[in-house]
Motif scaffolding. Sequence first.
Motif: not given
Lengths: 989, 196
Positions: B130-131, B127-128, A165, A167
């Motif tokens: 932490i938003g 970024e994998k 995942h 962001t």
Amino acid sequence: MTNSQRLSSGGLIDRGKPLSFRFDGKTYRGFAGDTLASALLANGVKLVGRSFKYHRPRGIFTTGAEEPNALITLRSGARREPNTKATTVELYGGLEATSQNCWPSLDFDLQAVNQLFAPLFVGGFYYKTFMWPAAFWEKVYEPLIRRAAGLGAASGLPDPDRYEHATAYCDVLIIGAGPAGLSAALAAGRAGARVILCEEDFRLGGRLLADHYQIDGETGTQWAEQAEAELTALPEVRIFRRTSVFGVYDGGVYGALERVADHLPQPPVHQPRQRVWQIVARRAITAMGALERPIVFGGNDRPGVMLASALRAYVNRFAVAPGRVALFTTTDDGWKTAEDLIRAEIPIEIVIDPRANVAEWLMKPIARAGTRILLDAVVTDTKGGRSLQAIEVLKSGSKLTFDVDTLAVSGGFNPQIGLSTHLGGRPRWSDEIGAFVPGELPSGMAVAGAAAGQYKLAECLAKGAACGAVAATDLGFSASAQPAPRVADEAIEVKPLWHVAQSRHKAFVDLQNDVTSKDVEIAHREGFRAVEHLKRYTTLGMATDQGKTSNINGHALMADLVGRAVAEVGTTRTRPPHVPIAIGALAGPHVGAHFKPTRYPAGHEWALANGASMVDAGQWHRPRWFTKPGEKDWLESVTREAKTVRAAVGVCDVSTLGKIDIQGRDAGIFLDRVYVNMFSSLAVGKARYGLMLREDGFVLDDGTTARLASDHYVMSTTTGNAAKVMQHLEFCHQVHWPELDVAMVSVTEQWTQYAVAGPKARVLLQNLLGDALDLSNEAFPYMACVEFTWANVPMRLFRLSFSGELAYEIAVPADYGEALLRELMRAGASLGVAPYGTEALGVLRIEKGHVSVGELNGQTTAADLGLGRMLSTKKDFIGRVLARRPALTDPERPTLAGFKPVDSAQRLRSGAHFVPLGITPSVENGEGYMTSVAFSPHVGSWIGLGLIKRGPARIGERVRAYDPVRGGDVEVEICSPVFVDPEGARLHV
Amino acid sequence: MSEAIALELKSPFEASLKDAGAGDGVQVSERRNLQMATVIARAGNSDIAARLKSAFGLALLPGPKRSAANDLAFVATGPRSWLALSEASGLTPKLREALGEAAAISDQSSGYAVLRLTGPKVRATLEKGIGVDLHPRAFQPGDAASTSCAHLGVIIWQIDAAPIYEIAVFRSLADSFAHWLQESAAEFGLRVVPPR
């Protein structure tokens, strides 16, 4: 195998990189740049799968994610992926694919007999056919249907690959890298905006790769390559290839799936197979293009029938050479396919256009090539076995037959509006293009190019650039105007033809779900006329393609039947995901042991090295018991540990209990309000047991709270409720009493804490601490606490007991936690010290009647637990009022008591229900249940704690502990919950 | 037997932090021997900034920032709370002395495990999990955020534009965090450099 159906030159395949692959066990050859679909076509493979309901032969119908037919199983073993669209699979060397939904083979499928029973399988057949008897549904009908229908099968094995995942943030998200998307990305990127460009394909360009275009004197492919090069060089532009945006969410959040390694036999080491992106975008431009729709006529599903734009792409981009081709088009765009085929020197037998008038300049080059043209004519039916052999055409009342093996069909284009509807936007019908276009858009989203119904290349380039520039300028970047590229004009007329009414054979609306025009008629006849009802009743538009080629045709047919315009009937809105997403990708890296984070106390490694078996306590791993050499089972170890504590001394890690530092002038007042009992009166250097209620009067949690200074307390909570209590306290402070001078913070992580329990606990600590502290009963009595420094390390000592023995809890900063544990064991070695785990902890507290998880279950009141007298009458506290509700003070409520088996050899089980002796157990005559059990070495049998009606008043009475789940049925005697040292004398020695 | 005893310190990442993958995309080091404390402003008290200025010469920045002077850093974790960090010993008593009744101080020297991360692929790795947007236009040296990383609560702040980030996680979660970091950075190469 040869590429029998491959053009000798042209296309975007790399003939220098041949790739061998297997389909249904047969080896074929394709090239880098192929998809599985294009490689199969180039090898002359037309029959690719069998249909869902009727097991009809099916071929390749499209070039992309809209594919309804060519579903195959990709890979094998644990990597097997059923229901994969051959059109979206990038070819790689060694690829292995198999057909599905056929038996014994794709060529000869016995279940094709289903076609004979087609009248049974019409719309709504599930509901009609299998209604009675009801009991048959689960045992007979459903298994039968599931076996007969459905497509591929999952591997059933653990997925060997990783998923991630991530962001990403951007100013402008651009979805689709065709001419509109590339123009938008260039405009926004040149302005300096942070751009993310997502493209589903492995190559940027969209239709520029599939059509013959000239842009500023270059080919469309060259223009796309240059755009890509420029975008790659822009530092703030990120290009995500092989990435599908699958959902639009509130606040500018988009979900996207990156197929990181799907185009490889196996993901390279340290690479995930797929990555789910959460993209947060201030602006988004969808430029996903438009999808061609088929025409509904008899036998329109036969292998060899495909969309005209798809055939053009296979010829132009993949250099596939079809055989004898016919074209059935009601659009100007369809004629482009004819033109491109002729350019590639592929003869076309015939072009059939239902329109009476077609622009002369479109027809002229086609006629010149010797192709027959029939206007004002329709294809009514097709013929053939496992693939197309002939078409039947109706022209001026006479029927004509043409022998062809490929039929290209063009019924108009539907803009890809799916994403625009994810937040509720209703699509709008456009008469001009005969299709739905996006209606109200999600905030921050714009649509450009064919996705907005702008079908001409010039428009795509101009509107894309304009949207990109507007998005960038909106966000404060300055976009400079660029001259519009020069491109030729195009004809885009279309006259929708939804259905060829003269067809005699099954005419398919939804190829994937085998929904025919008749099924739509049945839905209409039976009252399922709204488009949403039509979908549920016939399954139109469901499954892996979500009706991308079928919905509009189905809705238009329904519009015809109800006698209203398509605009009035409307179309369904879609939900994420826009394309199928594997559950594994959504789970991401959070699988197996990493499903949730694990918390380890400082003494974890020591415990492992000393024979500990672990148990999950929330996120924590705690030692459950320590096996000594020679011990045969857990009960032996646990019993030994419990006996050691009662007879000598044991050490238990209690670090996982919640610890909350509470400071401030009003800390005492605050605690008085959250606990049922008084804490402002607690002396400095003392601890007290406290009980906390929820607002509704039930018990929230318990624990001891110590007063370290007049304005400093440290509260302990149970392990499981630590976060909940912290949240509760913060809520109380911030919402109820912000005026109080109190500050709180979790210090659970800071302090490692060990219980040192047993008659020799004091000796052990004296051995360790020497003269640092006076531990005599007089100087440091039960419930005393002290902060001190020892070996240059700050420490805390509390005289608390959960076991009922002389006991202490010693706390040290967690960095020294393991070291302290070693020192405790060393100091106790001569005393026979043993570490003990949560099981022995449980035995000891059950023997003492102390409540824990089983009793603090959110359904018990203080009185239920025998703690009713703790409720202060001198102050207000949370839960006080609602705890007085009649149901909570009912004397008949199940109340804490102890239990012993009448036959001391019998084992007790928690969860057993109490029922009176001599009557048939039932829900009505249940009197309560067992909450905790243990084998008590002190009593010499199993004992239990439980909640039973009027428990304390019934001591000595016998009841049944009935446990139908595990076959337990034991006669037990109600007794005091305190089995050991009822006077509490041992605590005060 | 007490006189001879010295308790051995064990850092939270000692066992779990390991190299992963090939390459030098991300370098990580554990910050050991770091003193930490939670500082929470007490009701009605607004002179924390003035007291910090006079005692330590530290100018406390408003908002989600890391404020630093000499060896002392204050990382904002909420509207009225900070995580104070220093390599010098006795942080908690020093803060208590300087801030008095203005703030509640709780020692957290063992409560958090702190990593320093840098390298060309550090943002691609973070970024994998932490938003938060760590792009230089959105997050700069001196910025701080209390957020989550792959379901773990973290505090992150940026030291310089290299970029160097520091991340604090609860001590007990060090293994889980190290696992996430190794998995996420492996494709770029994770190198453990000696603690500082």
